[in-house]
Design a protein around this motif. Structure first.
Motif, PDB file in Angstrom:
ATOM      1  N   LEU A 281       0.798  -1.231   0.000  1.00  0.00           N
ATOM      2  CA  LEU A 281       0.000   0.000   0.000  1.00  0.00           C
ATOM      3  C   LEU A 281       0.831   1.282   0.000  1.00  0.00           C
ATOM      4  CD1 LEU A 281      -2.802  -1.173   2.441  1.00  0.00           C
ATOM      5  CD2 LEU A 281      -2.956  -0.894  -0.036  1.00  0.00           C
ATOM      6  N   LEU A 282       2.035   1.220   0.559  1.00  0.00           N
ATOM      7  CA  LEU A 282       2.863   2.431   0.580  1.00  0.00           C
ATOM      8  C   LEU A 282       3.496   2.668  -0.797  1.00  0.00           C
ATOM      9  CD1 LEU A 282       4.677   2.247   4.053  1.00  0.00           C
ATOM     10  CD2 LEU A 282       2.732   3.670   3.401  1.00  0.00           C
ATOM     11  N   LYS A 283       3.575   1.582  -1.579  1.00  0.00           N
ATOM     12  CA  LYS A 283       4.090   1.653  -2.955  1.00  0.00           C
ATOM     13  C   LYS A 283       5.598   1.877  -3.043  1.00  0.00           C
ATOM     14  CE  LYS A 283      -0.074   1.068  -4.503  1.00  0.00           C
ATOM     15  NZ  LYS A 283      -0.418  -0.316  -4.872  1.00  0.00           N
TER      16      LYS A 283
ATOM     17  N   ASP B  50      10.586   3.303   1.592  1.00  0.00           N
ATOM     18  CA  ASP B  50      11.284   4.429   2.202  1.00  0.00           C
ATOM     19  C   ASP B  50      12.531   3.952   2.944  1.00  0.00           C
ATOM     20  OD1 ASP B  50       9.911   3.045   4.114  1.00  0.00           O
ATOM     21  OD2 ASP B  50       9.228   4.786   5.227  1.00  0.00           O
TER      22      ASP B  50
ATOM     23  N   GLY C 218       4.495  -2.052  13.865  1.00  0.00           N
ATOM     24  CA  GLY C 218       4.407  -0.679  14.368  1.00  0.00           C
ATOM     25  C   GLY C 218       4.561  -0.617  15.878  1.00  0.00           C
TER      26      GLY C 218
ATOM     27  N   HIS D  27       8.122  -0.868  16.678  1.00  0.00           N
ATOM     28  CA  HIS D  27       8.780   0.417  16.428  1.00  0.00           C
ATOM     29  C   HIS D  27       8.596   1.358  17.620  1.00  0.00           C
ATOM     30  CE1 HIS D  27       9.620  -0.753  12.411  1.00  0.00           C
ATOM     31  NE2 HIS D  27       8.522  -0.332  11.834  1.00  0.00           N
TER      32      HIS D  27
ATOM     33  N   LEU E 228      -3.585   1.601   5.134  1.00  0.00           N
ATOM     34  CA  LEU E 228      -2.549   2.549   4.717  1.00  0.00           C
ATOM     35  C   LEU E 228      -2.278   3.592   5.795  1.00  0.00           C
ATOM     36  CD1 LEU E 228      -0.726   3.954   2.563  1.00  0.00           C
ATOM     37  CD2 LEU E 228      -2.767   5.209   1.838  1.00  0.00           C
TER      38      LEU E 228
ATOM     39  N   THR F  46      -2.515   3.366   8.970  1.00  0.00           N
ATOM     40  CA  THR F  46      -1.665   2.834  10.041  1.00  0.00           C
ATOM     41  C   THR F  46      -0.250   2.552   9.526  1.00  0.00           C
ATOM     42  OG1 THR F  46      -2.265   0.502   9.662  1.00  0.00           O
ATOM     43  CG2 THR F  46      -3.670   1.764  11.157  1.00  0.00           C
ATOM     44  N   LEU F  47      -0.136   2.262   8.227  1.00  0.00           N
ATOM     45  CA  LEU F  47       1.206   2.031   7.661  1.00  0.00           C
ATOM     46  C   LEU F  47       2.012   3.321   7.631  1.00  0.00           C
ATOM     47  CD1 LEU F  47       0.371  -0.409   4.718  1.00  0.00           C
ATOM     48  CD2 LEU F  47       1.487  -0.955   6.891  1.00  0.00           C
ATOM     49  N   ILE F  48       1.329   4.425   7.386  1.00  0.00           N
ATOM     50  CA  ILE F  48       2.029   5.712   7.408  1.00  0.00           C
ATOM     51  C   ILE F  48       2.507   6.010   8.832  1.00  0.00           C
ATOM     52  CG2 ILE F  48       1.772   8.207   7.071  1.00  0.00           C
ATOM     53  CD1 ILE F  48      -0.159   7.519   4.747  1.00  0.00           C
TER      54      ILE F  48
ATOM     55  N   GLY G 164       3.433   3.837  10.892  1.00  0.00           N
ATOM     56  CA  GLY G 164       4.609   2.989  11.036  1.00  0.00           C
ATOM     57  C   GLY G 164       5.822   3.584  10.339  1.00  0.00           C
ATOM     58  N   ALA G 165       5.607   4.142   9.162  1.00  0.00           N
ATOM     59  CA  ALA G 165       6.714   4.753   8.420  1.00  0.00           C
ATOM     60  C   ALA G 165       7.288   5.932   9.210  1.00  0.00           C
ATOM     61  CB  ALA G 165       6.234   5.221   7.048  1.00  0.00           C
TER      62      ALA G 165
ATOM     63  N   GLU H 183      11.107   6.493  10.676  1.00  0.00           N
ATOM     64  CA  GLU H 183      11.867   7.712  10.421  1.00  0.00           C
ATOM     65  C   GLU H 183      12.371   8.310  11.743  1.00  0.00           C
ATOM     66  OE1 GLU H 183      12.170   8.326   7.233  1.00  0.00           O
ATOM     67  OE2 GLU H 183      13.284  10.221   7.360  1.00  0.00           O
TER      68      GLU H 183
ATOM     69  N   THR I 230       9.363  11.309   1.334  1.00  0.00           N
ATOM     70  CA  THR I 230       8.879  10.022   0.804  1.00  0.00           C
ATOM     71  C   THR I 230       8.040   9.232   1.801  1.00  0.00           C
ATOM     72  OG1 THR I 230      11.028   9.931  -0.278  1.00  0.00           O
ATOM     73  CG2 THR I 230       9.599   7.986  -0.489  1.00  0.00           C
ATOM     74  N   TYR I 231       8.537   9.127   3.015  1.00  0.00           N
ATOM     75  CA  TYR I 231       7.882   8.251   4.004  1.00  0.00           C
ATOM     76  C   TYR I 231       6.478   8.707   4.376  1.00  0.00           C
ATOM     77  CZ  TYR I 231       9.018  11.637   7.762  1.00  0.00           C
ATOM     78  OH  TYR I 231       9.101  12.748   8.561  1.00  0.00           O
TER      79      TYR I 231
ATOM     80  N   SER J  38       4.208   9.357   2.207  1.00  0.00           N
ATOM     81  CA  SER J  38       3.316   8.861   1.140  1.00  0.00           C
ATOM     82  C   SER J  38       2.342   9.929   0.673  1.00  0.00           C
ATOM     83  CB  SER J  38       2.502   7.652   1.629  1.00  0.00           C
ATOM     84  OG  SER J  38       3.311   6.536   1.790  1.00  0.00           O
TER      85      SER J  38
ATOM     86  N   GLU K 229      -2.224   7.926  -5.553  1.00  0.00           N
ATOM     87  CA  GLU K 229      -2.189   6.824  -6.522  1.00  0.00           C
ATOM     88  C   GLU K 229      -3.162   5.725  -6.113  1.00  0.00           C
ATOM     89  OE1 GLU K 229       1.692   4.815  -6.625  1.00  0.00           O
ATOM     90  OE2 GLU K 229       2.427   6.308  -5.232  1.00  0.00           O
ATOM     91  N   ASP K 230      -3.403   4.794  -7.027  1.00  0.00           N
ATOM     92  CA  ASP K 230      -4.326   3.700  -6.733  1.00  0.00           C
ATOM     93  C   ASP K 230      -3.738   2.777  -5.670  1.00  0.00           C
ATOM     94  OD1 ASP K 230      -5.939   4.739  -8.627  1.00  0.00           O
ATOM     95  OD2 ASP K 230      -5.397   3.313 -10.204  1.00  0.00           O
ATOM     96  N   ARG K 231      -4.526   2.516  -4.640  1.00  0.00           N
ATOM     97  CA  ARG K 231      -4.002   1.664  -3.571  1.00  0.00           C
ATOM     98  C   ARG K 231      -4.994   0.557  -3.233  1.00  0.00           C
ATOM     99  NH1 ARG K 231       0.674   4.975  -1.192  1.00  0.00           N
ATOM    100  NH2 ARG K 231       0.192   7.072  -1.868  1.00  0.00           N
TER     101      ARG K 231
END
Lengths: 239, 239
Positions: free
Chosen positions: A86-88, A91, A132, A135, B126, B128-130, B132-133, B137, B230-231, B233, B237-239
Motif C-alpha cells: 500500500l505504501l508503494k 522508504d 508498528g 517500532h 494505509l 496505520t502504515l504511514i 509505522g513509516a 523515520e 517520501t515516508y 506517502s 495513486e491507486d491503492r
DNA sequence: CGCAAGATTGAACGACATCAAACTCTGTGG
DNA sequence: CCACAGAGTTTGATGTCGTTCAATCTTGCG
C-alpha cells in the motif's frame, strides 16, 4: 515444516483451513538471498512482498555521514515489506543479515485477498500493526533507557519472537548478528555494544558466544530491560 | 469544514462518494477532551477508535524512572488508536496536548467496513502504515542524527502534515507544544531542546514564538534535518 | 498586579563516541 | 596441519554531546 507465517498468525487468532490455503497459494515462488545482499532497496516500487521463511534480515536507512540505522530486525515468519503493498515506494532498504529463504507474494494476490478474505486481511493488517508496536517500543527504549537496558530489552524481544516461530531450544536461540549490526539497531557504537554485552554477561543474565544466545536469568533480564511483552500481541483472540 | 481524515486520505488516493459516506457514518459521536487529559490509557481495551478532528495529541509511554517518551504526535485527521481495533490491548497511552475534538468510531463499524469496503479498508490500513513509516523515520533520526538535525527533521514533518489537512497558513503553523513535550518526543532534556531551538533560530531557519512556528528557510531546514518526505506517502495513486 | 507555567542561562558532570591498537576465531590454500 | 588472511571482538585513552542541577527571566492570564 509449517509455514512460519501461519505459526505466527495462529499465535494471535484462529485461521480457517481455507485461509491457510489462501496464504500458501499466495506464494508465487521461493528464492534465496545471500548474507549482506539487499532484498529490497530504498526507492524501489516492488510489485510483490517478501515473506522471510528462514534467516535474519534488517530494515535500514543510511544517513548523510554514512551511518546506518536499523529500524527493524526480522526473523522467520515476518513479512519484510508487506507495507509496500500500500505504501508503494520503499522508504528504506531491507538487507539479508544471513542467507535468507524468501517467499514472494505478488501484490495482485494481496489485493485479491483483501477483496475476498476480510478476516485474513485483518490478520495481515494486524501483522503490520505489530511491526508498528515494535517500532514504538524501540523508540521508547532508544529515547529513555540506558544502553544496557536497551540491549536487555532487545534480547528479551528477539528471544520471544524466535520462540513463537519455533526457533528456540529451551533458553537458547541462534542469533547470527554482529556487534556492529546490534550497534546500528540500538543507535550505539560497536565499542559500546561490546561493553554493554560484557556487563550483561558479568551480571549472569545471558551467555552469548558465537551465534548462540542463552538466557541465564529471564526474570532479571526482563527487569533490567523494563520488558513487558504486551506490545507483541501474543494473545490468541478473535480479531 | 471537511472531515480532516477525508482530506488526509484523498491526498493519497481517490475516495468514492459511497466510501466518504461510509466514513462519515462511522462516527458514532464527537467528544471534547481537555488539554493534559488522557484520551486512552495504557492497558485499556477500547471497543472504539478515536479520530482527532481538532487539536494536538501524543502517544506516550512512561518508563520506570518516571521519564516519558512520546512515540507519536498527532494532528487533525489522524486516528489516535486505529490499531486498537486489531491489537485489542493498548500498549501505550494517548494524551491530549491541547483541547481536542474527537470523533469516536466503534470497532464493530470498522469490522463492518472491512467486510464490505475492501478499498476503504486498504486506505485505513494505509493510514496505520504511514504511522509505522513515521515511527521508522523517528528511529533513524533518534539513533543517528544530532539533536539539532533531529529537531529540524521533526519540524519539517509536522509542518507538512499540518499543511496536508489545511492547518498551515503560508510558511506558518500553530504548534502549541511545550519544549518539555518536544524533549519527550526527541528523547532530549528540556534544557537541550531550548538550546537546539535557539540554534535553529540563530541560523535563520525558523521563527518559533508562543505557538506560532514559521519556516524561514525550508530548503536549508530540510538539509539540516536530512528530511525527505517520501515516508509520508503524499502521492495520490491507486491503492 | 501578581502568580504560575514555561523559557532561558550557566556550571559541572556523565554516558557514550571516537580513535587506535591488539586479540581471537574461523576458514582456506599450500 | 600449519600459516595466514579477514572478519569480528575486545581493550584503553581521550573527547564530546547532551544531562543535570539550580537559578533567573518572561509571558500569559485571572
Amino acid at each position: 515444516m509449517t509455514n512460519p507465517l501461519i505459526l505466527k498468525l495462529e499465535q494471535r487468532d484462529q485461521l480457517s483451513d481455507e485461509e491457510k490455503r489462501a496464504l500458501e497459494n499466495a506464494i508465487a515462488r521461493v528464492r534465496v538471498v545471500e548474507a549482506d545482499e539487499d532484498i529490497v532497496r530504498e526507492g524501489d516500487r516492488p510489485n510483490e512482498s517478501s515473506l522471510l521463511l528462514d534467516g535474519f534480515a534488517a530494515r535500514y536507512k543510511i544517513v548523510s555521514n554514512g551511518r546506518r540505522q536499523i529500524s527493524a530486525l526480522h526473523v522467520a515468519g515476518d513479512f519484510l515489506d508487506l507495507h509496500s503493498f500500500l505504501l508503494k515506494t520503499m522508504d528504506h532498504g531491507v538487507l539479508a543479515l544471513t542467507t535468507c529463504r524468501i517467499a514472494t507474494v505478488p501484490h495482485a494476490t494481496l489485493e485479491k485477498i483483501t477483496d475476498e478474505f476480510p478476516h485474513l486481511t485483518r490478520l495481515l493488517w494486524l501483522n503490520t500493526l505489530i511491526d508498528g508496536a515494535i517500532h514504538r517500543e524501540w523508540l521508547t527504549a532508544m529515547g529513555r533507557l540506558s544502553a544496557t537496558a536497551h540491549m536487555a530489552h532487545l534480547i528479551c524481544e528477539l528471544y520471544l519472537r524466535l520462540k513463537v516461530v519455533g526457533r528456540a531450544e529451551g533458553d537458547s536461540v541462534q542469533l547470527p548478528i554482529t556487534q556492529a549490526e546490534l550497534g546500528d539497531t540500538l543507535g550505539l557504537s560497536t565499542v559500546h555494544v561490546n561493553r554493554v554485552l560484557q556487563e550483561l554477561r558479568k551480571e549472569g543474565l545471558i551467555r552469548f558466544q558465537g551465534d548462540a544466545l542463552t538466557i541465564l536469568d529471564w526474570e532479571r533480564l526482563k527487569k533490567v530491560g523494563e520488558f513487558t511483552s504486551t506490545y507483541l500481541s501474543l494473545q490468541n483472540e478473535d480479531r
